[in-house]
Motif scaffolding. Structure first.
Motif, short mmCIF file in Angstrom:
data_model
loop_
_atom_site.label_atom_id
_atom_site.label_comp_id
_atom_site.label_asym_id
_atom_site.label_seq_id
_atom_site.Cartn_x
_atom_site.Cartn_y
_atom_site.Cartn_z
N HIS A 19 23.83 -8.95 15.87
CA HIS A 19 22.50 -9.06 15.94
C HIS A 19 22.05 -8.52 14.44
O HIS A 19 20.56 -8.95 13.89
CB HIS A 19 22.08 -8.68 16.77
N TRP A 42 11.45 -12.74 16.15
CA TRP A 42 11.07 -11.96 17.48
C TRP A 42 11.94 -12.18 18.21
O TRP A 42 12.19 -11.47 19.15
CB TRP A 42 9.16 -12.62 17.35
N VAL A 43 12.52 -13.17 17.87
CA VAL A 43 13.64 -13.77 18.87
C VAL A 43 14.79 -12.23 19.40
O VAL A 43 15.45 -11.86 19.94
CB VAL A 43 14.52 -14.86 19.62
N GLY A 45 14.01 -9.07 20.89
CA GLY A 45 14.24 -8.74 21.57
C GLY A 45 15.68 -8.88 22.08
O GLY A 45 15.98 -8.31 23.59
N ASP A 46 16.63 -9.57 21.09
CA ASP A 46 17.58 -9.33 21.99
C ASP A 46 18.28 -8.10 21.79
O ASP A 46 19.17 -7.19 21.91
CB ASP A 46 19.01 -10.51 21.08
N PRO A 55 16.58 -5.03 24.23
CA PRO A 55 15.70 -5.40 26.03
C PRO A 55 13.69 -5.53 26.30
O PRO A 55 13.41 -6.02 26.61
CB PRO A 55 16.73 -4.81 26.39
N ASP A 93 11.63 -7.23 24.65
CA ASP A 93 11.71 -8.67 24.90
C ASP A 93 11.05 -8.42 26.23
O ASP A 93 10.25 -9.19 26.71
CB ASP A 93 13.47 -8.86 25.35
N ASP A 94 11.14 -7.21 27.48
CA ASP A 94 10.12 -7.18 28.28
C ASP A 94 9.12 -7.25 27.86
O ASP A 94 8.21 -7.29 28.74
CB ASP A 94 10.67 -5.97 28.99
N PRO A 111 7.77 -11.39 25.53
CA PRO A 111 8.42 -12.06 25.36
C PRO A 111 8.01 -13.12 24.28
O PRO A 111 6.92 -13.73 24.33
CB PRO A 111 8.98 -12.82 26.44
N LEU A 112 8.87 -13.65 23.48
CA LEU A 112 8.54 -14.90 22.83
C LEU A 112 7.89 -16.77 23.66
O LEU A 112 8.30 -16.96 24.64
CB LEU A 112 9.28 -16.06 21.73
N GLU A 169 9.80 -20.94 21.47
CA GLU A 169 11.36 -20.97 20.87
C GLU A 169 11.76 -22.26 20.50
O GLU A 169 13.24 -21.83 20.24
CB GLU A 169 12.11 -20.50 22.28
#
Length: 191
Positions: free
Chosen positions: A45, A93-94, A97-98, A101, A104-105, A108-109, A114
């Motif tokens: 990632h 952004w995603v 989040g990966d 976490p 992302d919490d 979140p997008l 998405e």
């Protein structure tokens, strides 16, 4: 050769390399039957994040190469650049989040982005590549955006095909790596 030329060439080379490495690490991570937190996931990632940072910058570089002789072409090229950068930002952004976490919490997008983000990115970069083909067919052949499109299709078909898609992306970007884009700008100012 100007610094911008070196930058364009470097981005066009590094993006497929980073995508390929992401795909390989994704396959390594999935050997246990799942994808998730762990060293291969994080390394992969990180390469994916770097690829999309460079893709966003490459979209801006491509916009600077497009010959705009009318207000309409300038508007289309500008809109394509905005769409491409917006889509790359959605990907980033995603990916954040990966990787994190908690991010992302906390942020979140939104669901519609998405879907819209990847489409905006693809539409933006493909539009700019096609505009380059139209304005500079000797420097960027028609098969270049076609191969980039094939790379996107391969990813959509199966994420395990990302290494193959990265090779298609490398082939699609190859004219940008080989071509002295400074000559694109020089021929534009001469016309």
């Amino acid at each position: 050769m100007t610094e911008t030329t070196r930058t364009t060439r470097l981005f066009a080379l590094l993006v497929p390399l980073f995508m390929f490495l992401y795909g390989v690490f994704r396959l390594i991570d999935g050997r246990d039957g799942g994808h998730g937190p762990g060293p291969a996931w994080n390394i992969g990632h990180s390469f994916f994040f770097a690829a999309f940072l460079l893709l966003g910058a490459l979209v801006v570089e491509l916009r600077s190469l497009v010959h705009v002789d009318t207000a309409r072409r300038a508007a289309v090229a500008g809109a394509a650049m905005v769409a491409g950068v917006f889509g790359a930002a959605c990907f980033l952004w995603v990916i954040l989040g990966d990787l994190f976490p908690r991010f992302d919490d906390a942020a979140p997008l939104p669901g519609p982005l998405e879907l819209v983000g990847p489409l905006a990115f693809q539409l933006g970069i493909l539009t700019l590549l096609v505009m380059l083909v139209v304005s500079r067919p000797r420097q960027l052949p028609a098969w270049s955006p076609a191969l980039v499109f094939v790379a996107f299709l391969l990813i959509a078909v199966n994420l395990d095909l990302i290494p193959v898609a990265a090779l298609a992306l490398l082939a699609g970007f190859a004219p940008l790596v080989r071509t002295r884009t400074g000559s694109l700008r020089a021929s534009e100012s001469a016309s």
